[in-house]
Design a protein around this motif. Structure first.
Motif, PDB file in Angstrom:
ATOM      1  N   PRO A  83       0.799  -1.156  -0.107  1.00  0.00           N
ATOM      2  CA  PRO A  83       0.019  -0.249  -0.015  1.00  0.00           C
ATOM      3  C   PRO A  83       0.847   1.177  -0.091  1.00  0.00           C
ATOM      4  O   PRO A  83       0.610   2.200  -0.729  1.00  0.00           O
ATOM      5  CB  PRO A  83      -0.890  -0.167   1.268  1.00  0.00           C
ATOM      6  N   ALA A  84       1.823   1.343   0.971  1.00  0.00           N
ATOM      7  CA  ALA A  84       2.769   2.313   0.923  1.00  0.00           C
ATOM      8  C   ALA A  84       3.646   2.849  -0.462  1.00  0.00           C
ATOM      9  O   ALA A  84       3.443   3.771  -0.922  1.00  0.00           O
ATOM     10  CB  ALA A  84       3.730   2.281   2.059  1.00  0.00           C
ATOM     11  N   ALA A  86       2.604   1.627  -3.273  1.00  0.00           N
ATOM     12  CA  ALA A  86       1.543   2.078  -4.574  1.00  0.00           C
ATOM     13  C   ALA A  86       1.093   3.560  -4.207  1.00  0.00           C
ATOM     14  O   ALA A  86       1.238   4.028  -5.325  1.00  0.00           O
ATOM     15  CB  ALA A  86       0.336   1.089  -4.305  1.00  0.00           C
ATOM     16  N   GLU A  87       1.101   4.105  -3.081  1.00  0.00           N
ATOM     17  CA  GLU A  87       0.808   5.523  -3.102  1.00  0.00           C
ATOM     18  C   GLU A  87       2.205   6.422  -3.561  1.00  0.00           C
ATOM     19  O   GLU A  87       2.057   7.177  -4.163  1.00  0.00           O
ATOM     20  CB  GLU A  87       0.553   5.882  -1.376  1.00  0.00           C
ATOM     21  N   SER A  88       3.226   6.016  -3.187  1.00  0.00           N
ATOM     22  CA  SER A  88       4.344   6.470  -3.374  1.00  0.00           C
ATOM     23  C   SER A  88       4.788   6.393  -5.084  1.00  0.00           C
ATOM     24  O   SER A  88       5.119   7.230  -5.463  1.00  0.00           O
ATOM     25  CB  SER A  88       5.507   5.810  -2.876  1.00  0.00           C
ATOM     26  N   GLY A  98       2.363   5.602  -7.407  1.00  0.00           N
ATOM     27  CA  GLY A  98       1.240   5.971  -8.050  1.00  0.00           C
ATOM     28  C   GLY A  98       0.423   4.900  -8.782  1.00  0.00           C
ATOM     29  O   GLY A  98       0.060   4.934  -9.980  1.00  0.00           O
ATOM     30  N   ASP A 104      -2.068   1.072  -8.275  1.00  0.00           N
ATOM     31  CA  ASP A 104      -2.946   0.428  -7.796  1.00  0.00           C
ATOM     32  C   ASP A 104      -2.522  -0.889  -6.811  1.00  0.00           C
ATOM     33  O   ASP A 104      -1.574  -1.475  -7.114  1.00  0.00           O
ATOM     34  CB  ASP A 104      -4.060  -0.297  -8.559  1.00  0.00           C
ATOM     35  N   PRO A 105      -2.793  -0.699  -5.385  1.00  0.00           N
ATOM     36  CA  PRO A 105      -2.210  -1.953  -4.489  1.00  0.00           C
ATOM     37  C   PRO A 105      -2.249  -3.275  -5.061  1.00  0.00           C
ATOM     38  O   PRO A 105      -1.091  -4.066  -4.916  1.00  0.00           O
ATOM     39  CB  PRO A 105      -2.758  -1.699  -3.167  1.00  0.00           C
ATOM     40  N   GLN A 154     -13.809  -1.361  -4.581  1.00  0.00           N
ATOM     41  CA  GLN A 154     -12.522  -1.582  -4.043  1.00  0.00           C
ATOM     42  C   GLN A 154     -12.552  -3.003  -3.317  1.00  0.00           C
ATOM     43  O   GLN A 154     -13.648  -3.504  -3.010  1.00  0.00           O
ATOM     44  CB  GLN A 154     -12.175  -0.670  -2.929  1.00  0.00           C
TER      45      GLN A 154
END
Length: 471
Positions: free
Chosen positions: A37-38, A40-42, A44, A46-47, A428
């Motif tokens: 998750p981290a 994916a956010e960094s 850009g 999808d997890p 989701q």
């Protein structure tokens, strides 16, 4: 390479060095699980799509493992081992510097290729130097990291991601790798080939690599609505490459992968049953951390700490797996323990935030206990009836089986999550989707049990010491 027994002290030291390399290799197959998750956010992304970063690593391992024996024969075991660790360190740094998902996937492919050269070479040294009566004890040093590495990867990854940053899940390999290079230089003999070696089967390498890559990537894309046509084309290509390789291998004097070994009953059952079982459990390091974070709302460190319970169960089993095999024999263990193991995997789908942490820990502890016994059983009986002269070929097939099963396990788990989300109309991924995925993987483990029924009661008796009746 000529088989020559190692002195007692040297054998243990070499086994520990190989186990350490195996641990580092296997750790990196799942250490990113709690960081997805981290990351994916960094980056850009999808997890759920981040599973490509996991499968790219194990797929590359599977594709390049067949080359390890040829490279070691040409350049020597120590030189190959040392160079592989150095490349692993370099690729780990590149992973930590990744700025987007394609960069990360490319670095993970390089990391997997270097890992493919590390362990098979060291494991082959042990297989050619240890008597079969001692193989269960000897291989436990090498096989245990294969179970513990993926299990504690989420714990270490969660801690580093929460308190430092996800980049450190790769940078941690640098000091370990540098220490490994020193230990290999001092204690691993540089054993060259003692005669001419057969030329590399380049056509077989291309066909087998294309088959594995098409299979895994096709499976990955099957659950994506816009990519299903591409997925079916890739799966068709995988089937075509497999057929071409079968035709090619029957005509090549020294095929890259020697499938004639499948005529040996214990090898056949261990490879086919082991593939299904490892695929079933291969999704666990991907599904559990994601479920705990996305479904329970836990942090990366908290989810890693809970997942670690399965590794604790494995630690307990390591000390007593040989007595279990001696008392009950391989056939009984693979059947009854297989059923229990599949049940424990499916039960993970029933976890909910309302459950007490103690209950979740207990079930994961038992699951890790029975999984460790099963991994050790599959990992040793595969060599029960292999002649010494064909041990290298058997090691290559067994190693590929182990690695590709992890890639397929992660890919199949992500596919089931996608299909469940689509069928249940979830925008989701929800807890119910994880439940579907865990039950599906548990059922796959039950299918593996059916194959183990073909084993005779005294299968692997020379290694386990069990004297059961042939059935």
């Amino acid at each position: 390479m000529t088989a020559s027994p190692l002195p007692q002290g040297s054998y243990r030291l070499v086994a520990l060095i190989v186990a350490s390399a195996f641990f580092m290799e296997q750790l990196d197959s799942t250490i990113i699980a709690t960081a997805l998750p981290a990351m994916a956010e960094s980056l850009g992304a999808d997890p759920v799509r981040m599973n490509f970063a996991m499968t790219a690593y194990v797929l590359s391992l599977a594709v390049f493992i067949p080359l390890s024996g040829k490279v070691a024969d040409r350049f020597g075991t120590r030189n190959t081992f040392r160079a592989a660790i150095a490349l692993f360190v370099l690729s780990s740094i590149l992973c930590g510097l990744a700025q987007n998902l394609p960069w990360l996937i490319g670095a993970r492919l390089l990391q997997g290729a270097s890992g493919a050269l590390m362990v098979p070479v060291g494991r082959l040294v042990l297989l050619r130097s240890v008597e079969k009566s001692q193989l269960v004890a000897a291989m436990s040093w090498v096989l245990f990291p294969a179970m513990v590495g993926p299990a504690i990867g989420p714990l270490i990854g969660g801690f580093l991601t929460t308190y430092l940053s996800w980049h450190w899940i790769f940078y941690i390999n640098v000091p370990i790798g540098l220490a490994g290079i020193v230990m290999v230089t001092r204690h691993i003999p540089n054993v060259p080939s003692d005669g001419p070696t057969a030329p590399l089967d380049y056509i077989g390498f291309v066909l087998s690599g294309a088959c594995l890559a098409s299979l895994v990537v096709g499976l990955e894309n099957l659950g994506h609505g816009g990519a299903r046509s591409t997925a079916f084309l890739l799966l068709a290509a995988a089937a075509g490459c497999a057929a071409l390789y079968r035709w090619h291998s029957r005509r090549h004097p020294a095929p890259l992968l020697d499938f004639s070994l499948m005529r040996i009953p214990t090898f056949h059952v261990a490879l086919t049953g082991g593939l299904l079982y490892r695929v079933a459990y291969g999704g666990f390091p991907f599904l559990m951390p994601l479920m705990l974070q996305l479904g329970f709302g836990l942090s990366a460190a908290e989810s890693g700490a809970i997942t670690f319970a399965s590794a604790v169960g494995g630690l307990v089993m390591k000390a007593i797996s040989r007595p279990f095999l001696r008392a009950f024999g391989y056939r009984n263990v693979l059947i009854w323990n297989g059923l229990l193991s599949a049940t424990m995997l499916a039960l993970c789908g029933a976890f909910r935030p309302s459950w007490s942490v103690v209950a979740i820990y207990l079930l994961l502890l038992i699951g890790g206990f029975v999984r460790s016994l099963h991994m050790n059983a599959y990992g040793t009986i595969v060599y029960a009836d292999i002649p010494q002269a064909r041990m290298s070929a058997a090691t290559a097939l067994a190693s590929i089986n182990q690695q590709i099963s992890m890639a397929l396990g992660v890919g199949l788990s992500a596919l089931v999550l996608d299909l469940s989300r689509y069928a249940l109309g979830h925008e989701q991924v929800q807890l119910s989707d994880f439940s579907v995925a865990f039950v599906a993987m548990g059922l796959l483990g039950v299918v593996a049990v059916g194959l183990c029924r073909r084993l005779p009661g005294d299968a692997g008796a020379e290694m386990s010491g069990h004297r059961g009746k042939r059935v």
